[in-house]
Design a protein around this motif. Sequence first.
Motif, PDB file in Angstrom:
ATOM      1  N   ALA A   1      45.776  45.317  39.661  1.00 28.81           N
ATOM      2  CA  ALA A   1      44.869  46.748  39.719  1.00 28.81           C
ATOM      3  C   ALA A   1      45.074  47.424  37.863  1.00 28.81           C
ATOM      4  CB  ALA A   1      45.119  47.834  40.373  1.00 28.81           C
ATOM      5  N   PHE A   2      45.742  48.008  38.025  1.00 31.65           N
ATOM      6  CA  PHE A   2      47.400  48.643  36.821  1.00 31.65           C
ATOM      7  C   PHE A   2      45.948  47.217  35.703  1.00 31.65           C
ATOM      8  CE2 PHE A   2      50.276  49.153  33.544  1.00 31.65           C
ATOM      9  CZ  PHE A   2      50.362  50.887  33.508  1.00 31.65           C
ATOM     10  N   GLY A   3      46.492  46.757  35.388  1.00 32.82           N
ATOM     11  CA  GLY A   3      45.809  46.037  34.257  1.00 32.82           C
ATOM     12  C   GLY A   3      44.484  45.905  33.709  1.00 32.82           C
ATOM     13  N   PHE A   4      43.681  46.262  35.272  1.00 35.99           N
ATOM     14  CA  PHE A   4      42.650  46.934  34.616  1.00 35.99           C
ATOM     15  C   PHE A   4      41.955  47.411  34.282  1.00 35.99           C
ATOM     16  CE2 PHE A   4      41.132  43.775  38.778  1.00 35.99           C
ATOM     17  CZ  PHE A   4      40.354  42.974  37.805  1.00 35.99           C
ATOM     18  N   PHE A   5      43.021  49.189  34.726  1.00 39.02           N
ATOM     19  CA  PHE A   5      42.592  50.696  34.011  1.00 39.02           C
ATOM     20  C   PHE A   5      43.341  50.776  32.590  1.00 39.02           C
ATOM     21  CE2 PHE A   5      41.951  51.872  38.300  1.00 39.02           C
ATOM     22  CZ  PHE A   5      40.887  52.359  38.731  1.00 39.02           C
ATOM     23  N   ARG A   6      44.291  49.799  32.569  1.00 43.86           N
ATOM     24  CA  ARG A   6      45.251  50.104  31.318  1.00 43.86           C
ATOM     25  C   ARG A   6      45.417  48.930  29.403  1.00 43.86           C
ATOM     26  NH1 ARG A   6      50.510  51.156  30.194  1.00 43.86           N
ATOM     27  NH2 ARG A   6      50.429  53.544  31.330  1.00 43.86           N
ATOM     28  N   PHE A   7      44.397  48.027  29.871  1.00 45.44           N
ATOM     29  CA  PHE A   7      43.945  46.816  29.527  1.00 45.44           C
ATOM     30  C   PHE A   7      42.447  46.210  29.363  1.00 45.44           C
ATOM     31  CE2 PHE A   7      48.855  46.681  29.962  1.00 45.44           C
ATOM     32  CZ  PHE A   7      49.029  46.898  29.130  1.00 45.44           C
ATOM     33  N   MET A   8      41.939  46.180  30.623  1.00 48.72           N
ATOM     34  CA  MET A   8      40.618  45.633  30.151  1.00 48.72           C
ATOM     35  C   MET A   8      40.189  46.580  30.187  1.00 48.72           C
ATOM     36  SD  MET A   8      39.209  42.783  32.763  1.00 48.72           S
ATOM     37  CE  MET A   8      37.328  42.810  33.331  1.00 48.72           C
ATOM     38  N   LEU A   9      40.142  47.735  30.996  1.00 50.88           N
ATOM     39  CA  LEU A   9      38.555  48.602  30.605  1.00 50.88           C
ATOM     40  C   LEU A   9      38.981  49.455  29.179  1.00 50.88           C
ATOM     41  CD1 LEU A   9      38.254  50.166  34.374  1.00 50.88           C
ATOM     42  CD2 LEU A   9      37.279  47.927  33.418  1.00 50.88           C
TER      43      LEU A   9
ATOM     44  N   ALA B   1      40.324  54.933  43.610  1.00 55.26           N
ATOM     45  CA  ALA B   1      41.049  52.888  43.066  1.00 55.26           C
ATOM     46  C   ALA B   1      42.196  53.530  43.270  1.00 55.26           C
ATOM     47  CB  ALA B   1      40.180  52.782  42.478  1.00 55.26           C
ATOM     48  N   VAL B   2      42.921  54.657  42.267  1.00 55.66           N
ATOM     49  CA  VAL B   2      43.659  54.679  42.649  1.00 55.66           C
ATOM     50  C   VAL B   2      45.119  55.152  43.931  1.00 55.66           C
ATOM     51  CG1 VAL B   2      46.016  56.597  41.082  1.00 55.66           C
ATOM     52  CG2 VAL B   2      43.904  54.849  40.212  1.00 55.66           C
ATOM     53  N   LEU B   3      44.305  56.510  44.781  1.00 58.09           N
ATOM     54  CA  LEU B   3      44.421  56.811  46.021  1.00 58.09           C
ATOM     55  C   LEU B   3      44.944  55.372  46.968  1.00 58.09           C
ATOM     56  CD1 LEU B   3      43.132  59.962  47.085  1.00 58.09           C
ATOM     57  CD2 LEU B   3      45.499  59.264  46.872  1.00 58.09           C
ATOM     58  N   VAL B   4      43.460  54.495  46.548  1.00 60.87           N
ATOM     59  CA  VAL B   4      43.604  53.543  47.304  1.00 60.87           C
ATOM     60  C   VAL B   4      44.946  53.087  47.410  1.00 60.87           C
ATOM     61  CG1 VAL B   4      42.702  50.955  48.259  1.00 60.87           C
ATOM     62  CG2 VAL B   4      41.172  53.319  48.184  1.00 60.87           C
ATOM     63  N   MET B   5      45.092  52.458  46.002  1.00 64.63           N
ATOM     64  CA  MET B   5      46.738  51.299  45.585  1.00 64.63           C
ATOM     65  C   MET B   5      47.980  52.283  46.133  1.00 64.63           C
ATOM     66  SD  MET B   5      45.202  51.335  41.509  1.00 64.63           S
ATOM     67  CE  MET B   5      46.835  50.638  41.454  1.00 64.63           C
ATOM     68  N   ILE B   6      47.984  53.343  45.964  1.00 60.93           N
ATOM     69  CA  ILE B   6      48.843  54.356  46.538  1.00 60.93           C
ATOM     70  C   ILE B   6      48.993  53.845  47.987  1.00 60.93           C
ATOM     71  CG2 ILE B   6      50.375  55.890  46.433  1.00 60.93           C
ATOM     72  CD1 ILE B   6      49.253  56.601  43.446  1.00 60.93           C
ATOM     73  N   SER B   7      47.584  54.786  48.798  1.00 55.42           N
ATOM     74  CA  SER B   7      47.919  54.397  50.054  1.00 55.42           C
ATOM     75  C   SER B   7      49.198  52.628  50.695  1.00 55.42           C
ATOM     76  CB  SER B   7      47.031  55.636  50.835  1.00 55.42           C
ATOM     77  OG  SER B   7      46.341  55.680  49.855  1.00 55.42           O
ATOM     78  N   HIS B   8      47.299  52.182  49.874  1.00 54.67           N
ATOM     79  CA  HIS B   8      48.056  50.861  50.522  1.00 54.67           C
ATOM     80  C   HIS B   8      49.115  50.098  50.210  1.00 54.67           C
ATOM     81  CE1 HIS B   8      47.484  46.442  49.191  1.00 54.67           C
ATOM     82  NE2 HIS B   8      47.005  46.589  50.649  1.00 54.67           N
ATOM     83  N   GLY B   9      49.782  50.506  49.294  1.00 56.62           N
ATOM     84  CA  GLY B   9      51.253  49.581  48.999  1.00 56.62           C
ATOM     85  C   GLY B   9      52.253  50.455  50.003  1.00 56.62           C
ATOM     86  N   ILE B  10      51.764  51.953  50.474  1.00 59.21           N
ATOM     87  CA  ILE B  10      52.743  52.384  51.735  1.00 59.21           C
ATOM     88  C   ILE B  10      52.198  51.847  52.601  1.00 59.21           C
ATOM     89  CG2 ILE B  10      53.358  54.848  52.826  1.00 59.21           C
ATOM     90  CD1 ILE B  10      53.676  55.180  50.235  1.00 59.21           C
TER      91      ILE B  10
ATOM     92  N   GLY C   1      35.582  50.405  43.457  1.00 59.38           N
ATOM     93  CA  GLY C   1      35.678  51.109  42.419  1.00 59.38           C
ATOM     94  C   GLY C   1      36.208  51.349  40.842  1.00 59.38           C
ATOM     95  N   ILE C   2      36.907  49.920  40.449  1.00 56.16           N
ATOM     96  CA  ILE C   2      36.672  50.228  39.314  1.00 56.16           C
ATOM     97  C   ILE C   2      35.552  49.868  38.223  1.00 56.16           C
ATOM     98  CG2 ILE C   2      38.296  48.556  37.487  1.00 56.16           C
ATOM     99  CD1 ILE C   2      40.281  47.811  39.461  1.00 56.16           C
ATOM    100  N   PHE C   3      34.799  49.057  39.355  1.00 57.94           N
ATOM    101  CA  PHE C   3      33.463  48.725  38.482  1.00 57.94           C
ATOM    102  C   PHE C   3      32.385  49.777  38.862  1.00 57.94           C
ATOM    103  CE2 PHE C   3      35.634  45.047  37.143  1.00 57.94           C
ATOM    104  CZ  PHE C   3      35.548  44.225  36.347  1.00 57.94           C
ATOM    105  N   ALA C   4      33.157  50.859  39.150  1.00 57.53           N
ATOM    106  CA  ALA C   4      31.713  51.951  40.057  1.00 57.53           C
ATOM    107  C   ALA C   4      31.402  52.506  38.541  1.00 57.53           C
ATOM    108  CB  ALA C   4      32.165  52.282  40.851  1.00 57.53           C
TER     109      ALA C   4
END
Lengths: 550, 491
Positions: A266-274, A339-348, A327-330
């Motif tokens: 997911a990070f890759g989408f935000f940092r590089f692809m978009l 999406a960032v919040l989902v990433m973190i809370s899903h990780g936990i 979220g990314i493609f919205a």
Amino acid sequence: MILSWLILSLLLCGSLAWLTGRWHSDLPRWVSLITVCIHLACIVAIWTGSVQLPGAGEGTRWYAVYERPWIPEFGASIHLGLDGLGLLLIVLTDLLGIMAILASWEEITLRSGFFHFNVLAILAALTGVFLALDLLLFYVCWEVMLVPLYLLIAIWGHERRLYAAMKFFIFTQASGLLMLLAIVGLYFLRGQASGTYSFDYLEQLELATTDPGWTRFTFCLMLGFCAAFAVKLPTVPWHTWLPDAHTEAPTAGSVILAGLVLKAGAFGFFRFMLPLFPAESQLLTPYALTLALVGILYGGLVAFGQTDLKRLVAYTSVSHMGFVLLGIFAWNQLAWQGAVLVMISHGISTGALFVLVGGLQHRLGSRELSRMGGLWSIMPRMGGWSMVFAMASLGLPAVGNFVGEFLVLLGTYQTRPAFAAVATLGFVVATAYSLAMMQGVFFGPCRQAEHVADSTRRENLIMVTMTVTILTLGLFPQAVLDTSEPTMTEVRQRVDQMAPDRHSAFNGSTRTGHADSISAMAPHNDGRRIVSDGNENGEEIDVDSQGGIP
Amino acid sequence: MSHADFTALLPQLIIAGTAITVLVVLTVRRHHGAVAVTTVAGLLLALATSPRAAAAAPRSVTTLIVVDSYSIFFTGLACAASAAIALVAYDLWRERAGDAEEFYVLLLCATLGACVLASTTHFMAIFLGLETLSVSLYAMIAYCRDDPLGLEGGIKYLILAAVASAFLLFGMALVYAQSGVISLSLLSVAEPREGSTITAAFGVGLAMILVGFGFKLAVVPFHMWTPDIYQGAPPPTAAFVATISKGAVLILLLRMTNVVPQSLWPHLTVILAGVAVLSMFTGNLLALRQPDPRRILAYSSIAHMGYLLVAVIAGGKIGLAAVAFYLIAYFAAMIGAFAVLAVLAPEPTASGLQELLRGLAWRRPLLAGTLVTAFLSLAGIPLTAGFLGKLYVLSAGVDASNWLLVISFVLNSALGLYYYLRVVVSLFRSDHTLSVPDQQSHHSPTPSHRLSAHFATGVVLLVLCGSLIWLGIYPGPLIAFLQSMVSGWPS
């Protein structure tokens, strides 16, 4: 300098842990635990601003930047940068790293030195992924992560570990190679156009602005990046490595895979692809959104049908990561923040569930749901903790997952209401599988004749930490949102600048100077600024003054 | 020949001199240690004189030999590789019974042949070099006369190499007859006379030369001999066949692509591209199900030649540098892998080598570490030299926009992972030690003795392993050197 030490310290202490394993099998645990705790303390110190780092210019999103030449002949450098998103994910990395080390305290008895070396090597590579500002360096970290992870699964995993490890490696490496091809392609495309051959991310961003249009070639390059990130995320139908790898990995491996490796995608989408391919990525929107919906619903339904508890938890990741993709493609900052919040809370939450499942497996010697049931009477504490994280997984308000997924839905609704409506069904599915899991494991008639111990103090410590974290995320998400906001704003500005034509394509959803704010979202946050979206002047708008959802 | 000519030829002369010295010493007294030391010292001396030779380059010594930066690069690489192989062989022959000394003479002759091959475009010298190399290899492959697999390999190589030489010779004759040209370097100015039959014969001649090269490179469809030779030959010989012998021919091929007539260039690229794609897929697909690590290495080397052809076809300065870098990484990884196998299986074994590899990491960490590094490098995992080689070749392919080749390269890299990882993970398997953890010590009787018995190999392993990782992390100086090296080449 500090940034490179963030990576190197983990590697060096990993080697130290390996060495100390020769004398006593508990030494590596302590060495790695202390290392990661110090690492966490450092990164939190940077976050809170008590440590000021060089390279952090005023008005930029970077907390710190570090650059030195690496292969000047290729135009590759060791360029590291810490921004809000990367910082959040590194904090998550350290937190889950600590949990993974604690969770394997009793599970891993064989060759604990090498085990902890691998764990720390993965954490180092992940830190590198979140810091790298050079495409080649990013790729190196991205791929290097696979080797220790592969060994972790293949050596300490369960019955079908070799198959799972091989599948995981080949899926991720094959998609990674496509990304490498795309990186090299981009390098030559921009190099031949401008005469500057460079793998540097910031320079590539600069160069990309010179030709705003997209061609079939750049579209293919974007697909190369997309392949790597979509497989890691994972996106249905490229998710098949995930259930195998998560199920067969040792607990620490599952925690790291679900909690961190997926986030790297997911990070890759935000940092590089978009940012690198704003116009090209938008062409993917309908397909990506459809796949996200399929992932949410399919992942949830398949999870519901599992008889293997660990596999069940693994499939829930497919479903939750569908929300991230949605979220990314919205194309909407609100959804991105969600999406960032989902990433973190899903990780936990998923990390905690894997720790619990690992504990159950350790005690019962099985992951089969058919051999569980009624365990609450034997181990009420384990049951209670499971309940907390099952609720987190189904998206109960007051936990982080709810806030994140709700923001994603809210953001998606503004651009694609139909998709948001269907995605809402994901909550229903999540409720079904979470409750089915609780029902199958902890309630009903007890089939366990022997006495099994309830959670230990160590496990309680893990669970308390995770619970506090996930509740904090749910009740006070603003700190996280504030941290990731500069990154998202910059990505957003870039998309607006490079691909302005989407205004027509997306119902004018990104009217500038307008705040997509919400008041219904979290009543405990009454009156606080939640998210300010798309105001280019940087002004912040109060929730109250805007009065609800536009 | 002038003084400068001798300077330019110094490395080759030293190798030849060492071979003769060793032969003369052998007539007086057989002493394994002395012979091995002389060989290694001679090879290292030749390596040390390469910079002096480079100072005299580029230079054409008589009409037969061309000394330029690329040939000196390969001579140095071959000397270093050959010295490593000699050290590995020294430990191996000490464990095996029988006369070992002649092996070093053959090794030196084969190295000399390879060096000549890499520094010529003249048909005569090509043939001389190729035969010096091949004839030495026949004996090196079948060096253990009581090993049926080795003998089978030797005969196989003898017959097939003879056929390939015949093709090469006939091809040269045809080209000479049609165009009157006896050197590859003159091909570009010697377009064949007009008339379809003559052009066809000229083309057939070139194709036959290519067949001869293809056999030595073991590219598909001339690859059939590889697995048997790798499995049957003593590991040092197999390492030689896999690295130096192929590298020399590859450089010859590089020279040929540089000078081929413009009218034939499109045909040549199509042929080479087809061969490259076929080699990649065949090599990798056939390697998937192989149990024996030597056969895996054989098929993987077929695939690697395919990868190298991607850079050869791309050409240009970046392609030249890519070939050079890839060769270094490939040489180090292959020699490292075979050195480990030499330590593990000093006696010829028909099978069961994969059993020896199981759980090696817990018993012999240095061996396993080198093998892991070598295999990860061959697989092209970052932080090893193999990754940068792969990146370089990929860059060359992308720069030349050979998308078909680049994409099959990428696909095959993913495919190849399967068998590399299978070997890597078998090193970490400990199913039998899982149940009985204290069993480890039984596997390596008297480890301290074994360690001292393989001191020379140990040094080689450390150097190779270290350079693979060092080049993977910090390749800048080498890349700068290679770029300056190819800058003088016409392209």
